[in-house]
Design a protein around this motif. Structure first.
Motif, short mmCIF file in Angstrom:
data_model
loop_
_atom_site.label_atom_id
_atom_site.label_comp_id
_atom_site.label_asym_id
_atom_site.label_seq_id
_atom_site.Cartn_x
_atom_site.Cartn_y
_atom_site.Cartn_z
N ILE A 67 0.13 7.69 1.85
CA ILE A 67 -0.08 6.67 0.82
C ILE A 67 1.26 6.07 0.39
CG2 ILE A 67 -0.82 6.28 -1.57
CD1 ILE A 67 -3.06 8.35 -1.03
N LYS A 68 2.25 6.91 0.15
CA LYS A 68 3.57 6.42 -0.26
C LYS A 68 4.19 5.55 0.82
CE LYS A 68 4.78 10.13 -3.43
NZ LYS A 68 5.63 11.30 -3.69
N SER A 69 4.08 5.97 2.07
CA SER A 69 4.65 5.20 3.18
C SER A 69 3.98 3.84 3.31
CB SER A 69 4.51 5.97 4.50
OG SER A 69 5.31 7.12 4.48
N LEU A 70 2.66 3.83 3.29
CA LEU A 70 1.93 2.57 3.41
C LEU A 70 2.23 1.65 2.23
CD1 LEU A 70 -1.51 3.89 4.72
CD2 LEU A 70 0.03 2.33 5.93
N THR A 71 2.33 2.21 1.05
CA THR A 71 2.64 1.41 -0.13
C THR A 71 4.03 0.80 -0.03
OG1 THR A 71 1.20 2.80 -1.50
CG2 THR A 71 2.83 1.47 -2.66
N ARG A 72 5.00 1.58 0.42
CA ARG A 72 6.36 1.06 0.59
C ARG A 72 6.40 -0.04 1.65
NH1 ARG A 72 10.36 5.72 1.65
NH2 ARG A 72 11.85 4.01 1.59
N ILE A 73 5.71 0.18 2.76
CA ILE A 73 5.65 -0.84 3.82
C ILE A 73 5.04 -2.13 3.28
CG2 ILE A 73 4.55 -1.45 6.02
CD1 ILE A 73 4.80 1.62 6.72
N ASN A 74 3.94 -2.00 2.54
CA ASN A 74 3.27 -3.19 2.00
C ASN A 74 4.14 -3.91 0.98
OD1 ASN A 74 1.11 -2.66 3.66
ND2 ASN A 74 -0.13 -1.70 2.07
N ASN A 75 4.86 -3.16 0.16
CA ASN A 75 5.77 -3.78 -0.81
C ASN A 75 6.88 -4.56 -0.11
OD1 ASN A 75 4.36 -2.90 -3.06
ND2 ASN A 75 5.57 -1.04 -3.29
N ILE A 76 7.46 -3.97 0.91
CA ILE A 76 8.52 -4.65 1.66
C ILE A 76 7.96 -5.87 2.37
CG2 ILE A 76 10.10 -4.44 3.62
CD1 ILE A 76 10.69 -1.59 2.67
N SER A 77 6.75 -5.75 2.89
CA SER A 77 6.10 -6.89 3.55
C SER A 77 5.92 -8.05 2.58
CB SER A 77 4.75 -6.48 4.13
OG SER A 77 4.91 -5.51 5.15
N LEU B 220 -2.77 9.56 13.61
CA LEU B 220 -3.52 8.32 13.43
C LEU B 220 -4.70 8.53 12.47
CD1 LEU B 220 -3.69 5.37 14.21
CD2 LEU B 220 -5.06 6.03 16.19
N ALA B 221 -5.31 9.69 12.53
CA ALA B 221 -6.45 10.00 11.65
C ALA B 221 -6.01 9.99 10.18
CB ALA B 221 -7.05 11.35 12.01
N GLU B 222 -4.82 10.49 9.90
CA GLU B 222 -4.31 10.48 8.52
C GLU B 222 -4.08 9.05 8.03
OE1 GLU B 222 -1.51 14.25 7.76
OE2 GLU B 222 -0.85 12.98 9.44
N ILE B 223 -3.58 8.22 8.92
CA ILE B 223 -3.27 6.83 8.56
C ILE B 223 -4.57 6.04 8.36
CG2 ILE B 223 -2.17 4.69 9.32
CD1 ILE B 223 -0.18 6.53 10.90
N THR B 224 -5.49 6.20 9.29
CA THR B 224 -6.74 5.44 9.19
C THR B 224 -7.62 5.93 8.04
OG1 THR B 224 -7.77 6.83 10.89
CG2 THR B 224 -6.82 4.73 11.60
N ALA B 225 -7.38 7.15 7.57
CA ALA B 225 -8.11 7.65 6.41
C ALA B 225 -7.78 6.82 5.17
CB ALA B 225 -7.80 9.13 6.18
N LEU C 76 -5.19 0.69 2.46
CA LEU C 76 -3.76 0.41 2.57
C LEU C 76 -3.38 0.00 3.99
CD1 LEU C 76 -2.26 3.27 0.36
CD2 LEU C 76 -2.22 0.81 -0.12
N ALA C 77 -4.01 0.64 4.97
CA ALA C 77 -3.73 0.29 6.37
C ALA C 77 -4.20 -1.13 6.68
CB ALA C 77 -4.39 1.29 7.31
N ASN C 78 -5.36 -1.51 6.15
CA ASN C 78 -5.85 -2.88 6.35
C ASN C 78 -4.96 -3.89 5.63
OD1 ASN C 78 -7.97 -2.21 8.01
ND2 ASN C 78 -9.46 -2.08 6.34
N GLU C 79 -4.46 -3.51 4.47
CA GLU C 79 -3.53 -4.39 3.75
C GLU C 79 -2.26 -4.59 4.57
OE1 GLU C 79 -1.23 -4.84 -0.54
OE2 GLU C 79 -2.33 -3.00 -0.11
#
Length: 118
Positions: A6-16, A75-80, A84-87
């Motif tokens: 969650i933290k990684s995806l959130t950081r990626i989305n913020n930078i995006s 991948l299962a952890e990310i797609t769960a 955030l992954a869709n964002e």
């Protein structure tokens, strides 16, 4: 592990989002009509170097985070974390589209400059 994803995806989305904002600002600056070309060129040259460096740093940081995300998590952890992954996917598409538009605007400007010099 879920917290880390969650933290990684959130950081990626913020930078995006930051990248999108910077690219949109650049696009708006390019579309603005120039009044005093000589003064504007001096300001733009120094400003462009700062923005260029900032964009590169944001892109490298984003790429590093994405690489780490897929190297450190299944991948299962990310797609769960599908929201955030869709964002992230959606923001990636926006970045791609805006970058292509920006590239097209720059190409047009280069053509116009070449025509004026002839």
């Amino acid at each position: 592990m879920t917290d880390s994803v969650i933290k990684s995806l959130t950081r990626i989305n913020n930078i995006s989002r930051q990248l999108l904002s910077r690219i949109q600002d650049l696009h708006a600056d390019l579309q603005a009509p120039s009044q005093n070309q000589a003064d504007e060129d001096d300001v733009n040259n120094s400003g462009e170097m700062i923005v260029d460096t900032e964009l590169k740093e944001l892109m490298l940081s984003r790429q590093r985070l994405i690489t780490e995300l897929f190297e450190q998590h299944a991948l299962a952890e990310i797609t769960a974390q599908h929201l955030l992954a869709n964002e992230m996917k959606s923001l990636d598409g926006e970045l791609l589209n805006l970058s292509q538009l920006y590239k097209h605007v720059l190409a047009e400007q280069v053509i116009n400059i070449k025509k004026r010099k002839k």
